[in-house]
Design an enzyme around this catalytic site. Structure first.
Site, mmCIF file in Angstrom:
data_model
loop_
_atom_site.group_PDB
_atom_site.id
_atom_site.type_symbol
_atom_site.label_atom_id
_atom_site.label_comp_id
_atom_site.label_asym_id
_atom_site.label_seq_id
_atom_site.Cartn_x
_atom_site.Cartn_y
_atom_site.Cartn_z
ATOM 1 N N LYS A 80 -37.143 -7.798 10.998
ATOM 2 C CA LYS A 80 -36.502 -9.382 10.432
ATOM 3 C C LYS A 80 -37.464 -10.263 10.832
ATOM 4 C CE LYS A 80 -32.632 -10.225 8.340
ATOM 5 N NZ LYS A 80 -31.741 -9.652 7.144
ATOM 6 N N GLY A 182 -21.957 -17.189 -1.260
ATOM 7 C CA GLY A 182 -23.519 -17.444 -1.713
ATOM 8 C C GLY A 182 -23.972 -16.227 -2.485
ATOM 9 N N ASN A 183 -25.297 -15.630 -2.373
ATOM 10 C CA ASN A 183 -25.725 -14.622 -3.218
ATOM 11 C C ASN A 183 -24.879 -13.451 -3.232
ATOM 12 O OD1 ASN A 183 -28.035 -16.026 -3.622
ATOM 13 N ND2 ASN A 183 -29.126 -15.658 -1.708
ATOM 14 N N VAL A 184 -24.597 -13.058 -2.047
ATOM 15 C CA VAL A 184 -23.684 -11.759 -2.042
ATOM 16 C C VAL A 184 -22.189 -12.006 -2.446
ATOM 17 C CG1 VAL A 184 -22.878 -9.799 -0.484
ATOM 18 C CG2 VAL A 184 -25.269 -10.579 -0.222
HETATM 19 P P1 NAD Z 1 -26.440 -16.890 1.169
HETATM 20 O O1 NAD Z 1 -27.004 -18.054 2.198
HETATM 21 O O2 NAD Z 1 -26.715 -17.072 -0.157
HETATM 22 O O3 NAD Z 1 -24.672 -17.193 1.416
HETATM 23 C C1 NAD Z 1 -24.167 -17.535 2.581
HETATM 24 C C2 NAD Z 1 -23.079 -18.311 2.272
HETATM 25 O O4 NAD Z 1 -22.008 -18.469 3.217
HETATM 26 C C3 NAD Z 1 -23.403 -19.776 1.828
HETATM 27 O O5 NAD Z 1 -22.620 -20.492 0.732
HETATM 28 C C4 NAD Z 1 -22.809 -20.589 3.051
HETATM 29 O O6 NAD Z 1 -22.307 -22.015 2.557
HETATM 30 C C5 NAD Z 1 -21.484 -19.990 3.662
HETATM 31 N N1 NAD Z 1 -21.108 -19.979 4.737
HETATM 32 C C6 NAD Z 1 -21.736 -20.205 6.018
HETATM 33 N N2 NAD Z 1 -21.138 -20.371 7.067
HETATM 34 C C7 NAD Z 1 -19.678 -20.362 6.327
HETATM 35 C C8 NAD Z 1 -18.480 -20.390 6.978
HETATM 36 N N3 NAD Z 1 -18.329 -20.634 8.613
HETATM 37 N N4 NAD Z 1 -17.275 -20.382 6.119
HETATM 38 C C9 NAD Z 1 -17.326 -19.920 4.925
HETATM 39 N N5 NAD Z 1 -18.846 -20.209 4.224
HETATM 40 C C10 NAD Z 1 -19.774 -20.316 4.995
HETATM 41 O O7 NAD Z 1 -26.501 -15.561 2.107
HETATM 42 P P2 NAD Z 1 -26.283 -14.187 1.448
HETATM 43 O O8 NAD Z 1 -27.557 -13.722 0.964
HETATM 44 O O9 NAD Z 1 -25.053 -14.204 0.353
HETATM 45 O O10 NAD Z 1 -25.905 -13.408 2.624
HETATM 46 C C11 NAD Z 1 -24.599 -13.500 3.123
HETATM 47 C C12 NAD Z 1 -24.630 -12.435 4.362
HETATM 48 O O11 NAD Z 1 -24.782 -11.085 4.101
HETATM 49 C C13 NAD Z 1 -25.367 -12.747 5.522
HETATM 50 O O12 NAD Z 1 -25.023 -12.379 6.790
HETATM 51 C C14 NAD Z 1 -26.716 -11.791 5.157
HETATM 52 O O13 NAD Z 1 -27.291 -11.549 6.394
HETATM 53 C C15 NAD Z 1 -25.963 -10.735 4.814
HETATM 54 N N6 NAD Z 1 -26.371 -9.662 3.838
HETATM 55 C C16 NAD Z 1 -27.262 -10.148 2.849
HETATM 56 C C17 NAD Z 1 -27.871 -9.354 1.851
HETATM 57 C C18 NAD Z 1 -28.462 -9.712 0.549
HETATM 58 O O14 NAD Z 1 -28.759 -8.769 -0.079
HETATM 59 N N7 NAD Z 1 -28.557 -11.043 0.236
HETATM 60 C C19 NAD Z 1 -27.842 -8.038 2.219
HETATM 61 C C20 NAD Z 1 -27.611 -7.382 3.397
HETATM 62 C C21 NAD Z 1 -26.601 -8.204 4.113
#
Ligand code: NAD
Length: 340
Positions: A80, A182-184
């Protein structure tokens, strides 16, 4: 403080610091274990409070990637990267190209992708300097954003968890709370409402919460309440360590099954969840959909093969839950045994 003792304890092979003053790049790449193959894992850009916090994050996240690839049956190691900086104000082409050049200097030992705070567009700049990146735009022959696939895997895992804990064959009428849109999280909300679940959502960005609530017919909740509100399934999709000493006694859910990495602040919180009777779907098992998609796409596997591997997330969880019950050990520990 950074010590070799810490690396021995967590099992890391290599930690590299990249710095470039002209672009403002401050990045750390942690390569945890390459026994199964090159270390694949995304790059997180975050406004860390200090450098120690960034280091702790990258060490924890990279270890999680080793376990994630192993549990999903992929020939990949775990790695990472973190870039220290505000993703809203400190991104530039120069910064990501310099990062790409540094990644290239590792000669394929580490393969990067997007993560929290970075996007497909940022990876396009990285790709200008190195082939060791996945999740680049489809127009460049890449896999595109893996997040919808992560969310789809999480949906599959939520269904398996609900079946196990509530005995329900569908998500219709099942209450699910989603933290982080967010994205997920945003894709997961769509899939859940398509399946007629009763969905409550929160993000620290209130505009996002309102927009998605209106779009999908979900209930908007304050980010302060989302973790502890009464629900069937709590789906963490924001940052790590959401299950900690402060939150654990206040949880009012039956199942925890979400996409965030490193949901347990410490290993002992997995035992505490079991004692509370909360079914925990281990994070790196349920959120492997994006990694499965990106890595299989990278080596030219068919959509059918990728879908079948993603469906295996449910089978792996079934196996973990059954073993957790029969051996009376937390699901998080069973997952670690399987991965190891
Ligand atoms: P992202 O940055 O697109 O979204 C994260 C969201 O969480 C943001 O909208 C942010 O404002 C919000 N957030 C942060 N702190 C918060 C809180 N205390 N309360 C409410 N909302 C809060 O990230 P993502 O890509 O959606 O990833 C989200 C999680 O999933 C991360 O932990 C990431 O490591 C994990 N993950 C993502 C993927 C992927 O394909 N993107 C794959 C495996 C794991």
């Amino acid at each position: 403080m950074f010590t070799f003792e810490k690396l021995y304890k967590m099992g890391h092979e290599e930690v590299v610091f990249f710095s470039d003053e002209s672009s403002g790049l401050k990045a750390i790449v942690a390569i945890h274990d390459t026994t199964l193959g090159p270390a694949l894992g995304g790059t997180r850009m975050w406004n860390y409070a200090n450098e120690e916090e960034a280091l702790v994050d990258v060490l924890r996240l990279s270890k999680g990637m080793t376990y994630k690839a192993a549990a999903a049956g992929l020939n990949l190691g775990g790695g990472k990267a973190v870039i220290i900086g505000d993703p809203k104000t400190q991104k530039s082409e120069a910064l990501f190209r310099m990062f790409g050049a540094y990644v290239n200097s590792l000669n394929g030992l580490y393969i990067t992708a997007e993560d929290v705070g970075t996007t497909v567009k940022d990876m396009e700049y990285v790709f200008m300097e190195t082939p060791y990146v996945t999740g680049i735009p489809k127009a460049f022959g890449g896999s595109g954003d893996p997040s919808p696939y992560t969310a789809h895997g999480v949906l599959t895992g939520i269904k398996a968890s609900v079946k196990r804990k509530l005995g329900a064959d569908s998500l219709e009428g099942v209450r699910v709370t989603v933290q982080g849109l967010g994205n997920v999280g945003s894709h997961l909300v769509k899939y859940l409402t398509d399946h007629k679940a009763i969905v409550s959502i929160a993000d620290i960005d209130a505009t996002k919460t309102k927009m998605l609530a209106e779009k999908h017919g979900a209930t908007a909740v304050s980010p302060d309440d989302i973790v502890t509100m009464e629900t069937d399934v709590f789906a963490p999709c924001a940052m790590g360590a959401v299950i900690n000493d402060q939150t654990i006694s206040a949880l009012k859910c039956q199942v925890i099954a979400g996409g965030a990495n490193n949901q347990l602040a410490e290993t002992r919180h997995g035992s505490a969840l079991k004692e509370l009777g909360i079914l925990y779907a281990p994070d790196y098992v349920i959120n492997a959909g994006g990694l499965i998609y990106a890595s299989m796409h990278h080596v030219g596997k068919s959509s059918a093969d990728i879908a079948s591997k993603t469906a295996d997330i449910a089978h792996t969880l079934d196996e973990i839950f059954a073993m957790s019950t029969s051996k009376n050990i937390p699901s998080s520990e069973v997952a670690d045994h399987i991965a190891l």
